[in-house]
Scaffold this active site. Sequence first.
Site, PDB file in Angstrom:
ATOM      1  N   LYS A  63       0.800  -1.224   0.000  1.00 34.88           N
ATOM      2  CA  LYS A  63       0.000   0.000   0.000  1.00 34.88           C
ATOM      3  C   LYS A  63       0.836   1.280   0.000  1.00 34.88           C
ATOM      4  O   LYS A  63       0.355   2.349  -0.409  1.00 34.88           O
ATOM      5  CB  LYS A  63      -0.929   0.007   1.207  1.00 34.88           C
ATOM      6  CG  LYS A  63      -2.090  -0.975   1.123  1.00 34.88           C
ATOM      7  CD  LYS A  63      -3.161  -0.482   0.175  1.00 34.88           C
ATOM      8  CE  LYS A  63      -4.443  -1.271   0.299  1.00 34.88           C
ATOM      9  NZ  LYS A  63      -5.520  -0.726  -0.541  1.00 34.88           N
ATOM     10  N   SER A 320       0.694  -9.741  -0.387  1.00 34.32           N
ATOM     11  CA  SER A 320       0.458  -8.301  -0.322  1.00 34.32           C
ATOM     12  C   SER A 320       0.759  -7.657   1.022  1.00 34.32           C
ATOM     13  O   SER A 320       0.903  -6.441   1.098  1.00 34.32           O
ATOM     14  CB  SER A 320      -0.999  -8.004  -0.704  1.00 34.32           C
ATOM     15  OG  SER A 320      -1.885  -8.684   0.170  1.00 34.32           O
TER      16      SER A 320
END
Length: 519
Positions: A63, A320
Amino acid sequence: MNARLAAGDTVLTAASMLRRAEAAQVYDVAQQTALEPAALVSARLGSTVLLKREDQQPVFSFKLRGAYNRMAQLGAIERTRGVVTASAGNHAQGVALAASRLGILATVVMPVTAPQVKVDAVRRFGGDFTRIVLFGESYSDAQAEAQRLCDERGASFVHPFDDADVIAGQATIALEILAQHPGPLHAVFVPIGGGGLAAGVAAVVKARRPQVRVIGVQAHDADAMARAFEAGVRVTLDEVGLFADGTAVKQVGALTFPLCRQYLDDVLRVDTDAICAAIRDIYQDTRSIPEPSGALALAGLKQYVSAHGAVDGALVAVISGANMNFDRLRFVAERAEIGEQREAVFAVTIPEQRGSFRRFCAALGQHSITEFNYRIGDAQAAHIFVGVQTAQREEREALAAAFRANGFDVLDLTGDELAKLHLRHMIGGRSPLARDECLYRFDFPERPGALARFLERMRPDWNISLFHYRNHGADYGRILVGIQVPPSEHALLRQFLATLAYPYVDESDNPAYRLLLRT
């Protein structure tokens, strides 16, 4: 919160997203992460599996890429007004770190359900430049509060996924994958929450190598993108599951949905057990522990291979994030065996009479027991909760058939959420039938057949009134046993215990046992 196109774009396409990704400002804070072979998973699946290690970023999540790229585009006046964002945690950490690097004041609205490890990390990365507001139970609740704060302050909103600059920042992952693996590539698997990562990766992969498949993966109880694909329009979920909290989004983005619909080849759903199994797989191959959302892509990859068989070309799973709450590890370890179909769970009813346990153990054959719960409660029938180690689904069916062939009623609970979450821990209580009960804890070497041999050594004229065992993966197994022995035979009981040569503790006078289990 309205979706925001990047300057100069009217519609996002693969070509325009590729240009945006190539110009993205991410490497001031982000790093190019490794694309590593997963040797153990590859060998088991018969395909080359590569892990894109976004858990190695400074904030332990991808992110950071999108957050920094968005904030780096702000003009001087926008920077003085500050930014606001809403996030379950990983995007919040990216905004916090970007704020401290760029000298921009940031307000981060997080749902109260956000893991504490992520809340603490936002404080650490943001320092004096970040203020945290805990609001609501989901991302959608936090987003509504963030919108209110933006309107009140005239601040810029840094959307976690529905923003062209954020999508472009995440798309740099695809540029790295294609550069790191120029050879045959069958598919790239990406987790989906709001769709920013999936949209960016899919667009760039299709712009550069359109023959490569890009497949999104969602948790079965947070599947807004999959449902949008099925409906042809964005849908809003009433509720979302929070196990994979990083992708717990009720509605996908207005920008991300058309990109995903055009460039994703498929969206898969995976359940909690499959996610837990993927977490364990990643740990075994890398010795790192991803968060549930971080393991979604590998769970989907495994499901894809199970459905399609081995494929030509590498399979890439984007890992992720790794912002895992430590207190979730016990749950993950417990459910991973079932997710890998290496554990079957049954409720078996056997006659409450001598020799039944031995017949039950004979029906198990050479299978290792992973869990055994029993408490006497009926004079005629014994109800046992048992977990058994298996290698494949067919073994589960064969075991059930073996139990029935021995005259035992059996209920397969492997897919029963109530049994796996709660009932396995609630078998017990006081029983008027447990007269003359003595309670012992035993340690014994954890090897195949050890539990069965323990049962076989028990004197047939002493009844087992309570039994609990759970395999914890250690060198020694631990069991709790209630044995009904008349006081006149306690000397014989002590002789029997001495012959076992297993360490044991007499818990018959334990106050908790007397309070909760003893009649």
